[in-house]
Structure formats: C-alpha cells, structure tokens
Design an enzyme around this catalytic site. Structure first.
Site, mmCIF file in Angstrom:
data_model
loop_
_atom_site.group_PDB
_atom_site.id
_atom_site.type_symbol
_atom_site.label_atom_id
_atom_site.label_comp_id
_atom_site.label_asym_id
_atom_site.label_seq_id
_atom_site.Cartn_x
_atom_site.Cartn_y
_atom_site.Cartn_z
ATOM 1 N N GLY A 50 -1.335 6.797 -7.039
ATOM 2 C CA GLY A 50 -1.352 8.013 -7.849
ATOM 3 C C GLY A 50 -2.249 9.101 -7.292
ATOM 4 N N HIS A 117 -9.354 7.650 0.763
ATOM 5 C CA HIS A 117 -8.870 6.284 0.529
ATOM 6 C C HIS A 117 -9.949 5.273 0.946
ATOM 7 C CE1 HIS A 117 -4.890 7.315 -0.674
ATOM 8 N NE2 HIS A 117 -4.416 7.615 0.513
ATOM 9 N N GLY A 281 7.554 7.049 -10.030
ATOM 10 C CA GLY A 281 6.409 7.367 -10.875
ATOM 11 C C GLY A 281 6.433 6.655 -12.215
#
Ligand code: A3P
Length: 320
Positions: A50, A117, A281
C-alpha cells in the site's frame, strides 16, 4: 534460471534482511549520509503493502492548503504518487546522487515527505534517534496479499524490462515465489521481520512512529486519513471537517480515481509502467492464487515468528 524469472536478483543478506545486491551501496549511502530534518515524515512499508496509496494520501493531506484535493490542477492529477514522493534509498542510487556525491533529497523544501522500503534497523540514525522530531508512518499488509501482489507486479515488470517485449522471459510461478517468500528470500524480506521492526518501534515511540494497516485503511479510509493528519501535525480543522476535506482526500487518492488518470494509465517509472501500481486493491485476493495449504503454511511461519510480540496481522476491528 529462477534469478531471471524472479527479479530482482541476486539477493544478499545484510543485517538479517535480503536486499538486491546491486542496491546495497545505496542502502549504505542513505544510512550514512541522509540528514533528517525535524519536519520530515518518512513513509515506510514492505513492498506491495500500500506504499503508492500511502504516498498519495500523505501528500494530499500534508499539502492540502497549497493544493486543495478537489483542484483540477492537483499534482496527483498530473503525476504518479511515486513522482510526488521519492524513495530515500533510490535517491542515493540515482546517477544524480552519485555525480554530486550528495543527497538529492537535500534540495526538497520542508516539510519533506520521503518514502522507504528499508527495514527499521536500516533506516538512517538521523531519522530513528529519539528527539530528532521527524516522524515515520508505516503501513503493513497481510503477507499473503503482499506476496500475491508482488507476484503479479513482477510479471508486469519482467514484461516491461524485456529486451523483446513481445516475448518476455517466462516469469516465476506463484509456487516458486511462495517458496522464496516463506524462506524470507525477497527484497527486504522476511516480510514479518520487516513489519515487526516498525511495530516494536511504534510501541516504544508512539509519537514518532504511526503504524497503519492496509486492511483497516480499506475499511475506514477517512478515519485513517484523520489519524494521518493528526500524526503529521496538520489535523483537519472544524471548517475543513464541515467542508468534507478528509473525504475529498480519500476520493482523490482512491483506486478508481488514481487508476483512471491519464498519467497512471500511460506513464512509466524506471522499471515499470505506472498502471502496474494499481491492480485490485482489496484484502484477501491471495485466496484466488494460493491453496489453503499454502496459506496455512505461511500463516504458521508468520505466527511462530511473531510469537510473544503482541502483534498479529489483519484488521484489529475484526479480532476484537
Ligand atoms: P494488489 O496488487 O493486491 O491489487 P505498493 O503500492 O506498496 O506497491 O502496493 C501495491 C498494492 O496496493 C496493489 O495491491 C495495488 O493495487 C494497491 N493499491 C494501489 N493504489 C491503491 C489505492 N489507491 N487504494 C487501495 N489500494 C491501492
């Protein structure tokens, strides 16, 4: 070989996590050289959890005074969320960073939104040290959905990067990626250790680390945007609430709106088409690609690894 069908390879382990080997110098450079500012907000995630959505929501929320979400010239209507919020580690890998020997993020005006990340243990100390003021927002997602999302994304990425686009290399199967994922062998994996690092940091320093869940954002996007605004120090005023600004932010950043924007239908990032960042999603798509046995095996690995942490994946509203 699996390496060419399941990129990015080769992977190398560093500090308990797997990284794309060619990317390790950038990771080290970011850690050594990034200078956080007290007003910085770092958006952190394991890939395919996300990130793109969080970038859009945080950007639209933080900059709503300059860019009202209903505005037809809003940056998110012209630029992909990844072009609005850069990745920390990519900034240190870019040719510009190498040429200048410096930090291309230094040129950004404050307050800066920067994504990463990197596992918590690899985030620059200038960010994580207590008292520096800057904040981290982490979004986590059920590992099974993150895995399936990664598999789908990898197929698109391979096709995009192929020397012969009409005849791309055969991508790895979901079973092959599953085996690697269960072993922790994927970029920034093991996924559950990635999540745990930020979860524990959010328990230790709740004023510094906000921990969000993709599944909860899907169930209550407006509530999560309010939480995000409050945490970033830009709470929605009574006037804004009355005008429905938080709802406008959610609408602007919804899958439907973003997916249908011209820039996201036809634009590209370095390694992939923008459209690859917007797929379904939803929560639970794993069940269309993994067997119940695979799910049970991964759930068990994760459960064992998380034992004693007080953390469990999923929507907390469903487990209470
Ligand atoms: P799926 O592949 O399961 O559909 P990341 O941004 O970290 O790469 O994660 C990508 C995942 O987030 C994809 O999941 C993608 O569809 C989903 N996503 C992207 N934009 C979204 C949005 N605006 N709202 C909800 N989910 C979104």
């Amino acid at each position: 070989p699996l390496e060419t069908r399941c990129p990015p390879y080769p992977l190398r382990q560093h500090g308990g996590f797997w990284f794309s080997e060619p990317f390790l110098p950038a990771v080290a450079a970011a850690r050594a050289r990034f200078e956080a500012r007290p007003s910085d907000v770092l958006l952190a995630s394991f890939p395919k959890s996300g990130t793109t959505w969080l970038k859009a929501l945080a950007f639209a929320t933080l900059h709503r005074a300059d860019h009202p979400p209903r505005g037809l010239d809003h940056p998110l209507r012209r630029r992909n969320p990844h072009d609005c919020v850069e990745f920390l580690e990519e900034a240190f890998a870019s040719p510009a960073a190498k040429d200048s020997g410096g930090d291309v993020l230094a040129a950004l005006p404050s307050p800066r939104l920067i994504a990463t990340h990197l596992p918590y243990t690899h985030v620059p100390k200038s960010v994580t040290t207590e008292g520096t003021g800057c904040k981290i927002v982490y979004v986590c997602r059920d590992p099974k959905d993150a895995l399936v999302s990664k598999w789908q994304f990898t197929k698109k990425r391979l096709a995009f990067a192929a020397a012969a686009p009409d005849n791309p290399p055969k991508p790895c199967t979901v079973d092959e990626m599953f085996e690697l994922f269960c072993d922790g062998r994927c970029t920034y994996g093991p996924q559950w250790h990635h999540v745990l690092g930020y979860w524990e940091a959010s328990r230790r320093q709740p004023e510094k680390v906000l921990f969000l869940r993709y599944e909860e954002m899907l169930r209550d996007p407006v509530g999560n945007v309010r939480k995000l605004a409050e945490f970033m120090g830009c709470v929605f005023s009574g006037k804004e609430e009355a005008a429905g600004v938080a709802e406008d932010v959610v609408e602007l950043c919804s899958m439907d709106t973003l997916k249908n924007m011209e820039v996201n239908k036809n634009g590209t990032q370095n390694s992939v088409k923008n459209e690859a960042f917007f797929r379904k999603g939803v929560a639970g798509d794993w069940s269309n690609h993994m067997t119940p046995e695979m799910a049970a095996r991964l759930d068990k690995i994760v459960e064992d690894a998380l034992q004693g942490s007080g953390f469990a994946f999923g929507d907390t509203a469903e487990s209470t």
